[in-house]
Write a protein that holds these residues in place. Structure first.
Motif, PDB file in Angstrom:
ATOM      1  N   GLU A   1      -1.677   9.134 -23.307  1.00 33.22           N
ATOM      2  CA  GLU A   1      -2.511  10.289 -22.755  1.00 33.22           C
ATOM      3  C   GLU A   1      -2.136  10.758 -21.373  1.00 33.22           C
ATOM      4  O   GLU A   1      -2.432  11.759 -20.785  1.00 33.22           O
ATOM      5  CB  GLU A   1      -4.010  10.045 -22.701  1.00 33.22           C
ATOM      6  CG  GLU A   1      -4.390   9.707 -24.022  1.00 33.22           C
ATOM      7  CD  GLU A   1      -6.058   9.167 -23.919  1.00 33.22           C
ATOM      8  OE1 GLU A   1      -6.647   9.710 -23.020  1.00 33.22           O
ATOM      9  OE2 GLU A   1      -6.492   8.395 -24.814  1.00 33.22           O
ATOM     10  N   GLY A   2      -1.131  10.168 -20.685  1.00 36.33           N
ATOM     11  CA  GLY A   2      -0.571  10.426 -19.412  1.00 36.33           C
ATOM     12  C   GLY A   2      -1.156   9.940 -18.497  1.00 36.33           C
ATOM     13  O   GLY A   2      -1.278  10.538 -17.255  1.00 36.33           O
ATOM     14  N   ILE A   3      -1.854   8.750 -18.527  1.00 31.70           N
ATOM     15  CA  ILE A   3      -2.769   8.413 -17.578  1.00 31.70           C
ATOM     16  C   ILE A   3      -2.261   6.734 -17.076  1.00 31.70           C
ATOM     17  O   ILE A   3      -1.995   5.982 -17.935  1.00 31.70           O
ATOM     18  CB  ILE A   3      -4.373   7.852 -18.125  1.00 31.70           C
ATOM     19  CG1 ILE A   3      -4.819   9.171 -18.686  1.00 31.70           C
ATOM     20  CG2 ILE A   3      -4.990   6.954 -17.146  1.00 31.70           C
ATOM     21  CD1 ILE A   3      -6.134   8.839 -19.345  1.00 31.70           C
ATOM     22  N   CYS A   4      -1.893   6.687 -15.896  1.00 30.07           N
ATOM     23  CA  CYS A   4      -1.245   5.493 -15.250  1.00 30.07           C
ATOM     24  C   CYS A   4      -2.288   4.804 -14.577  1.00 30.07           C
ATOM     25  O   CYS A   4      -2.853   5.136 -13.589  1.00 30.07           O
ATOM     26  CB  CYS A   4      -0.309   5.901 -14.239  1.00 30.07           C
ATOM     27  SG  CYS A   4       0.588   4.499 -13.397  1.00 30.07           S
ATOM     28  N   VAL A   5      -2.629   3.663 -15.171  1.00 30.66           N
ATOM     29  CA  VAL A   5      -3.434   2.602 -14.562  1.00 30.66           C
ATOM     30  C   VAL A   5      -2.751   1.592 -13.792  1.00 30.66           C
ATOM     31  O   VAL A   5      -1.919   0.897 -14.242  1.00 30.66           O
ATOM     32  CB  VAL A   5      -4.306   2.007 -15.736  1.00 30.66           C
ATOM     33  CG1 VAL A   5      -5.271   0.755 -15.005  1.00 30.66           C
ATOM     34  CG2 VAL A   5      -5.053   2.790 -16.636  1.00 30.66           C
ATOM     35  N   LEU A   6      -3.059   1.563 -12.293  1.00 30.07           N
ATOM     36  CA  LEU A   6      -2.254   0.964 -11.376  1.00 30.07           C
ATOM     37  C   LEU A   6      -2.833   0.131 -10.519  1.00 30.07           C
ATOM     38  O   LEU A   6      -3.747   0.517  -9.847  1.00 30.07           O
ATOM     39  CB  LEU A   6      -1.553   2.178 -10.648  1.00 30.07           C
ATOM     40  CG  LEU A   6      -0.340   1.672  -9.669  1.00 30.07           C
ATOM     41  CD1 LEU A   6       0.939   1.349 -10.186  1.00 30.07           C
ATOM     42  CD2 LEU A   6      -0.350   3.028  -8.906  1.00 30.07           C
ATOM     43  N   SER A   7      -2.353  -1.145 -10.234  1.00 25.96           N
ATOM     44  CA  SER A   7      -2.920  -2.008  -9.279  1.00 25.96           C
ATOM     45  C   SER A   7      -2.205  -1.575  -8.055  1.00 25.96           C
ATOM     46  O   SER A   7      -1.064  -1.610  -7.934  1.00 25.96           O
ATOM     47  CB  SER A   7      -2.574  -3.394  -9.513  1.00 25.96           C
ATOM     48  OG  SER A   7      -2.841  -4.247  -8.431  1.00 25.96           O
ATOM     49  N   ILE A   8      -3.001  -1.366  -6.983  1.00 27.27           N
ATOM     50  CA  ILE A   8      -2.322  -1.056  -5.451  1.00 27.27           C
ATOM     51  C   ILE A   8      -2.437  -2.205  -4.643  1.00 27.27           C
ATOM     52  O   ILE A   8      -2.112  -2.102  -3.561  1.00 27.27           O
ATOM     53  CB  ILE A   8      -3.145   0.189  -4.805  1.00 27.27           C
ATOM     54  CG1 ILE A   8      -4.763  -0.346  -4.649  1.00 27.27           C
ATOM     55  CG2 ILE A   8      -3.114   1.361  -5.929  1.00 27.27           C
ATOM     56  CD1 ILE A   8      -5.532   0.835  -4.066  1.00 27.27           C
ATOM     57  N   GLY A   9      -2.893  -3.348  -5.061  1.00 25.85           N
ATOM     58  CA  GLY A   9      -2.745  -4.558  -4.259  1.00 25.85           C
ATOM     59  C   GLY A   9      -3.528  -4.924  -3.062  1.00 25.85           C
ATOM     60  O   GLY A   9      -3.207  -5.165  -2.190  1.00 25.85           O
ATOM     61  N   GLY A  10      -4.663  -4.130  -3.328  1.00 25.66           N
ATOM     62  CA  GLY A  10      -5.832  -4.263  -2.102  1.00 25.66           C
ATOM     63  C   GLY A  10      -6.370  -2.671  -2.025  1.00 25.66           C
ATOM     64  O   GLY A  10      -5.432  -2.080  -1.752  1.00 25.66           O
ATOM     65  N   ALA A  11      -7.582  -2.803  -1.429  1.00 24.62           N
ATOM     66  CA  ALA A  11      -7.951  -1.384  -0.949  1.00 24.62           C
ATOM     67  C   ALA A  11      -7.319  -0.839   0.019  1.00 24.62           C
ATOM     68  O   ALA A  11      -7.477   0.252   0.258  1.00 24.62           O
ATOM     69  CB  ALA A  11      -9.742  -1.520  -0.929  1.00 24.62           C
ATOM     70  N   MET A  12      -6.737  -1.650   0.936  1.00 16.03           N
ATOM     71  CA  MET A  12      -6.161  -1.016   2.255  1.00 16.03           C
ATOM     72  C   MET A  12      -4.954  -0.309   1.988  1.00 16.03           C
ATOM     73  O   MET A  12      -4.389   0.638   2.816  1.00 16.03           O
ATOM     74  CB  MET A  12      -5.892  -2.083   3.303  1.00 16.03           C
ATOM     75  CG  MET A  12      -7.150  -2.645   3.939  1.00 16.03           C
ATOM     76  SD  MET A  12      -6.782  -3.702   5.397  1.00 16.03           S
ATOM     77  CE  MET A  12      -6.469  -5.285   4.533  1.00 16.03           C
ATOM     78  N   SER A  13      -4.551  -0.398   0.671  1.00 15.94           N
ATOM     79  CA  SER A  13      -3.523   0.366   0.487  1.00 15.94           C
ATOM     80  C   SER A  13      -3.487   1.809  -0.310  1.00 15.94           C
ATOM     81  O   SER A  13      -2.762   2.565  -0.649  1.00 15.94           O
ATOM     82  CB  SER A  13      -2.504  -0.454  -0.579  1.00 15.94           C
ATOM     83  OG  SER A  13      -2.095  -1.682  -0.017  1.00 15.94           O
ATOM     84  N   VAL A  14      -4.884   1.907  -0.427  1.00 14.85           N
ATOM     85  CA  VAL A  14      -5.399   3.195  -1.071  1.00 14.85           C
ATOM     86  C   VAL A  14      -4.832   4.526  -0.590  1.00 14.85           C
ATOM     87  O   VAL A  14      -4.322   5.236  -1.503  1.00 14.85           O
ATOM     88  CB  VAL A  14      -6.786   3.182  -1.545  1.00 14.85           C
ATOM     89  CG1 VAL A  14      -7.846   3.515  -0.090  1.00 14.85           C
ATOM     90  CG2 VAL A  14      -7.040   4.207  -2.741  1.00 14.85           C
ATOM     91  N   GLY A  15      -4.812   4.553   0.839  1.00 12.52           N
ATOM     92  CA  GLY A  15      -4.391   5.830   1.631  1.00 12.52           C
ATOM     93  C   GLY A  15      -2.950   5.897   1.143  1.00 12.52           C
ATOM     94  O   GLY A  15      -2.570   7.291   0.816  1.00 12.52           O
ATOM     95  N   ARG A  16      -2.143   5.332   1.292  1.00 12.89           N
ATOM     96  CA  ARG A  16      -0.550   5.171   0.944  1.00 12.89           C
ATOM     97  C   ARG A  16      -0.554   5.662  -0.567  1.00 12.89           C
ATOM     98  O   ARG A  16       0.209   6.674  -0.640  1.00 12.89           O
ATOM     99  CB  ARG A  16      -0.112   3.829   1.208  1.00 12.89           C
ATOM    100  CG  ARG A  16       1.520   3.838   0.876  1.00 12.89           C
ATOM    101  CD  ARG A  16       2.152   4.542   1.747  1.00 12.89           C
ATOM    102  NE  ARG A  16       3.778   4.617   1.306  1.00 12.89           N
ATOM    103  CZ  ARG A  16       4.569   5.503   1.734  1.00 12.89           C
ATOM    104  NH1 ARG A  16       4.366   6.461   2.243  1.00 12.89           N
ATOM    105  NH2 ARG A  16       6.048   5.309   1.535  1.00 12.89           N
TER     106      ARG A  16
END
Length: 205
Positions: A61-76
């Motif tokens: 469906e074109g949906i990428c489920v991604l681990s960002i390695g912690g909430a502090m990386s969400v901005g990046r």
């Protein structure tokens, strides 16, 4: 042949300071339309497990489920994947304590600052409460982890803790266990008792 795993790897490398061209190319080729930003791999396991139960193929469906390695990386990640970068629709799931990181990261990237879903403590806590302590204990036994759990509960640090806290801590005591139970707990849920943050997330994808 390009796949979503290659795109996730390219995005992770980009977020770590690598080139963005591979992610741009894969995003267009697949194509990708939505990025689901999750704090860790256990959250990814849970989201994918619920999607499987509901007959959804998120990657198709074109949906990428991604681990960002912690909430502090969400901005990046929001900058790279949202309007300033690849232009994907952003959503996600986070713990209550991490809400400010997500709200700020989404807003700065030009995405809806409330376009994500929040767990009361964390996703494991939501799943444990939805299943009940008796059922969680049964699942631990079914997975062959009863003896390690009993050993863990005898530790002085666990005395006096609420059972919910003990289970949450136990799932994180061995590498890979939290990820494993992310799927196990979701697969055991009554379809009518899926925790609201997880249910709501799937509903908007």
């Amino acid at each position: 042949m390009a796949d979503m795993g290659a795109f996730r790897d390219a995005v992770t490398a980009w977020a770590a300071g690598g080139p963005g061209a591979p992610a741009h190319e894969l995003c267009a080729r697949l194509p990708v339309r939505t990025a689901v930003l999750l704090e860790g791999l256990s959250d990814v396991a849970a989201v994918n497990a619920l999607a499987d139960r509901r007959g959804r193929d998120l990657e198709a469906e074109g949906i990428c489920v991604l681990s960002i390695g912690g909430a502090m990386s969400v901005g990046r990640y929001a900058q790279l994947l949202g309007p300033p970068g690849l232009g994907l629709r952003l959503t996600g799931l986070c713990d209550e304590a991490e809400r400010p990181y997500y709200a700020r990261g989404f807003e700065r990237a030009g995405a809806a600052p409330n376009g994500f879903f929040v767990c009361a403590a964390d996703l494991e806590d939501e799943l444990i409460r939805a299943l009940g302590l008796t059922r969680v204990a049964e699942l631990v036994q079914e997975q062959g982890d009863l003896r390690p759990l009993q050993t863990f509960l005898r530790q002085p640090a666990q005395q006096g803790r609420a059972p919910e806290q003990q289970f949450r801590r136990f799932f994180g005591t061995k590498k890979g266990r939290k990820i494993h139970y992310g799927r196990v707990l979701v697969e055991a849920l009554d379809p009518t008792h899926v925790p609201a943050p997880l249910d709501d997330l799937l509903a908007v994808l």
